[in-house]
Design a protein around this motif. Sequence first.
Motif, short mmCIF file in Angstrom:
data_model
loop_
_atom_site.label_atom_id
_atom_site.label_comp_id
_atom_site.label_asym_id
_atom_site.label_seq_id
_atom_site.Cartn_x
_atom_site.Cartn_y
_atom_site.Cartn_z
N ILE A 42 0.80 -1.24 0.00
CA ILE A 42 0.00 0.00 0.00
C ILE A 42 0.83 1.28 0.00
CG2 ILE A 42 -2.15 -0.91 0.88
CD1 ILE A 42 -1.16 -0.12 3.69
N ARG A 43 2.04 1.26 0.55
CA ARG A 43 2.84 2.50 0.54
C ARG A 43 3.32 2.86 -0.86
NH1 ARG A 43 2.95 0.27 5.08
NH2 ARG A 43 2.82 1.45 7.02
N ARG A 44 3.28 1.90 -1.77
CA ARG A 44 3.66 2.19 -3.15
C ARG A 44 2.44 2.38 -4.05
NH1 ARG A 44 6.46 -1.60 -5.82
NH2 ARG A 44 6.85 -3.22 -4.29
N GLN A 45 1.24 2.36 -3.46
CA GLN A 45 0.03 2.57 -4.26
C GLN A 45 -0.26 4.08 -4.29
OE1 GLN A 45 -3.33 0.04 -3.93
NE2 GLN A 45 -2.17 -1.76 -3.30
N ILE A 46 0.33 4.76 -5.26
CA ILE A 46 0.19 6.22 -5.32
C ILE A 46 -0.65 6.66 -6.52
CG2 ILE A 46 2.33 6.66 -4.05
CD1 ILE A 46 3.66 7.17 -6.79
N THR A 47 -1.30 5.69 -7.15
CA THR A 47 -2.16 5.98 -8.30
C THR A 47 -3.48 5.24 -8.09
OG1 THR A 47 -0.20 6.02 -9.69
CG2 THR A 47 -2.31 5.80 -10.83
N GLN A 62 -0.90 11.39 -2.66
CA GLN A 62 -0.50 11.31 -4.07
C GLN A 62 -1.59 10.67 -4.91
OE1 GLN A 62 3.39 9.52 -2.86
NE2 GLN A 62 4.19 10.74 -4.53
N ALA A 63 -2.20 9.61 -4.37
CA ALA A 63 -3.28 8.93 -5.10
C ALA A 63 -4.47 9.87 -5.29
CB ALA A 63 -3.70 7.66 -4.36
N TRP A 64 -4.77 10.64 -4.26
CA TRP A 64 -5.91 11.58 -4.33
C TRP A 64 -5.67 12.63 -5.41
CZ3 TRP A 64 -6.92 16.79 -3.69
CH2 TRP A 64 -8.25 17.14 -3.41
N GLU A 65 -4.46 13.16 -5.41
CA GLU A 65 -4.12 14.22 -6.38
C GLU A 65 -4.22 13.69 -7.82
OE1 GLU A 65 -2.09 17.14 -4.91
OE2 GLU A 65 -1.12 17.90 -6.72
N ARG A 66 -3.71 12.48 -8.01
CA ARG A 66 -3.76 11.87 -9.35
C ARG A 66 -5.22 11.64 -9.76
NH1 ARG A 66 0.50 8.71 -11.58
NH2 ARG A 66 -0.10 8.01 -13.65
N MET A 67 -6.03 11.24 -8.78
CA MET A 67 -7.46 10.99 -9.06
C MET A 67 -8.17 12.27 -9.48
SD MET A 67 -10.30 9.30 -6.51
CE MET A 67 -10.80 10.73 -5.56
N VAL A 68 -8.02 13.35 -8.68
CA VAL A 68 -8.82 14.54 -8.97
C VAL A 68 -8.30 15.31 -10.18
CG1 VAL A 68 -9.55 14.79 -6.57
CG2 VAL A 68 -7.59 16.10 -7.38
N THR A 69 -7.03 15.13 -10.52
CA THR A 69 -6.51 15.89 -11.66
C THR A 69 -6.64 15.14 -12.98
OG1 THR A 69 -4.28 15.09 -11.21
CG2 THR A 69 -4.87 17.24 -10.29
N ARG A 70 -6.63 13.80 -12.94
CA ARG A 70 -6.53 13.08 -14.21
C ARG A 70 -7.51 11.92 -14.37
NH1 ARG A 70 -0.06 12.66 -15.27
NH2 ARG A 70 0.46 14.72 -14.51
N ARG A 71 -8.15 11.48 -13.29
CA ARG A 71 -8.95 10.25 -13.41
C ARG A 71 -10.37 10.42 -12.87
NH1 ARG A 71 -4.84 5.08 -13.04
NH2 ARG A 71 -3.35 5.97 -14.49
N MET A 72 -10.89 11.63 -12.91
CA MET A 72 -12.23 11.88 -12.37
C MET A 72 -13.04 12.69 -13.36
SD MET A 72 -13.04 13.65 -8.69
CE MET A 72 -13.00 15.37 -9.18
#
Length: 642
Positions: A280-285, A318-328
Amino acid sequence: MYELTARQVNISDSFWSPRLTVNAEQAIFHQWKQLEVTHCIDNFRITAGEKDGFREGFFFADSDAYKWLDAASRIHALHADPELAFLMDSFVSLLARAQMPDGYIFTYNQIHFPNQRWVNLQVEHELYCHGHLIEAGVSHYEATGRRDLLDLCIKAANLLVHDFLDASNDKTCGHEEIEIALIRLYRVTGKEDYLELARQFVERRGRTPLYGIHWWFQRNNFIKRNAYVNQLRQDYLAKNPEHKSFHLPGDNYTRKPPFSKLRQRINTLYGFYAQQHAPIRRQITPVGHSVRFGYLETAIAMLCREKPDDSLLLAMEQAWERMVTRRMYITGGLGAAPEIEGFGKDFDLDPEYAYAETCASLASLFWNWEMALLTKKAQYSELFEWQLYNATNVGMGQNGATYLYNNPLAVHAGVTRKEWFACPCCPSNLSRTFADLGKYIYSFDENNLWIHQFISSETTVDMGVPVKIEIDSELPWNGKVSIHIKPEAQNEFKIHIRIPSWNSSNQSQTEMTAFGYDPRKANYETISRVWSPGGETLEFNLDASIKLCHSHPKVKGYIGKVAVTRGPLVYCLESVDNPNVDIFTVRLAPSSLRDEFVPDLLGGCVVVHGKTIDDKPLKFIPYFLWANRGASQMTVWVNISS
Ligand SMILES: [Zn+2]
């Protein structure tokens, strides 16, 4: 930071109160009826030896009954209702009769494979079902103070501790949920084993060597077991021809991109689908099934609140940022890849392929609330608001008896609200969240009070002295909000009020989100002073005017199109309102837009009127209100005159 229970907050909101009444008086009874009609409750009666018949529904159908009980408990806490209490009581006693003496309860195995358990954790959702049972038990205890269901859940949880604490890394559930449940159970019982088991389940993810092979064996085992159950069904029907399995009308159509099957297979084998691809610590996407992802992140955030862990927090941020900027999607909808009910690649956000399951936005609400409490950053309550009004609220029809499961942003045909689904995970998930709405408005500690949502309500919090807070809000239709603060005695503290990203003061252009909605632009306005017992009122006029959103150039298929938003709401064109134009090809003249409150449309709503470039009228309604008037076409994105 402390949170309140929904019971401690009295909501009196012209927008939300009618919705919550429909939830409490219509939706919850409609859902019980559907659980009976589809034999979901009968599965427990068969397990308890009280009824003949053949088990119906998916292997994880028990979870839908538990989620109903969770929702019913939360509703009952706010509006005690004898009819609802009777249904809850009889179901709780049925569960006690269906549960095995050692605490195990999973009707699929109990009926079809009485000597097997925990044999297919990756596919069959056995722990997921136990999780929803335990969540229901905690909600029931919190609502009623009674221990009957809680004790049943403790028995089940003790069995899990016995069988899974310090077990090997492959012992995780393919669908996260048990982790959240165990942490909630720890919070009411104080028993450390539950917290530790939740932590172990979370830490085990992504640590199974050669996960793809493990999954392949599990899949083949599932297929074999499923074939055996189908054979049992044929044998049963041969002997009992009068038994008619219940068949629902077909679920909604989902438009899928090319090579879906292949993409699904690859996603699953590499472990992405169930967040098993990396520790989980490497799950940043954000990857894989978007409901599972949201439940996993919620559990991680809950663990961080119990015990701070910077490396976990960093991975989540990091996962949240990737989600709201590119995957939502612009609606806050999550899941662009229907074949996995989950996330696609960056900027892979086709409006018609959009899966955006209602449960995925609910999972995101749970996660964002935990993040708001954990980090004290406004962006999380901001996304909560946006997803609540759009991606979530669209899931339940105006009458509380029809639902959407997948939520595309463009529909040519084939998507209507349904009374129920073959996989009815969303309706009761919506109901339990709506019933809990009061919980998400305020939080506080000794010296600080946070206002997360502008929902008309009142509560009293203990900040050394009792402080009464009242919010009077005209959202979502208008931006006028007043907040009244009245401590029982003079007291000094800070109030942090979330100023939404959609307010004009926060409109600085950002380039890096897919659709121009950027929750990172929200902030807290902090007021620090000595508050007097006479009471003080803070007034806000948020700018809820009409805005046009453009897509990022990297998102394919949106060139020359805009989405209309107003305050926290995303708007759409529905064909029923626009009978004389093709909503997918019309060109909007942007200067023509104006708004109007229409009291007799869909319970009263602000409509946005516009014109095409050749002067034909266009009528936009809030996205959450679409599909309440029969089958029709819909689009959020509309062509614009250049
Ligand atoms: Zn769902």
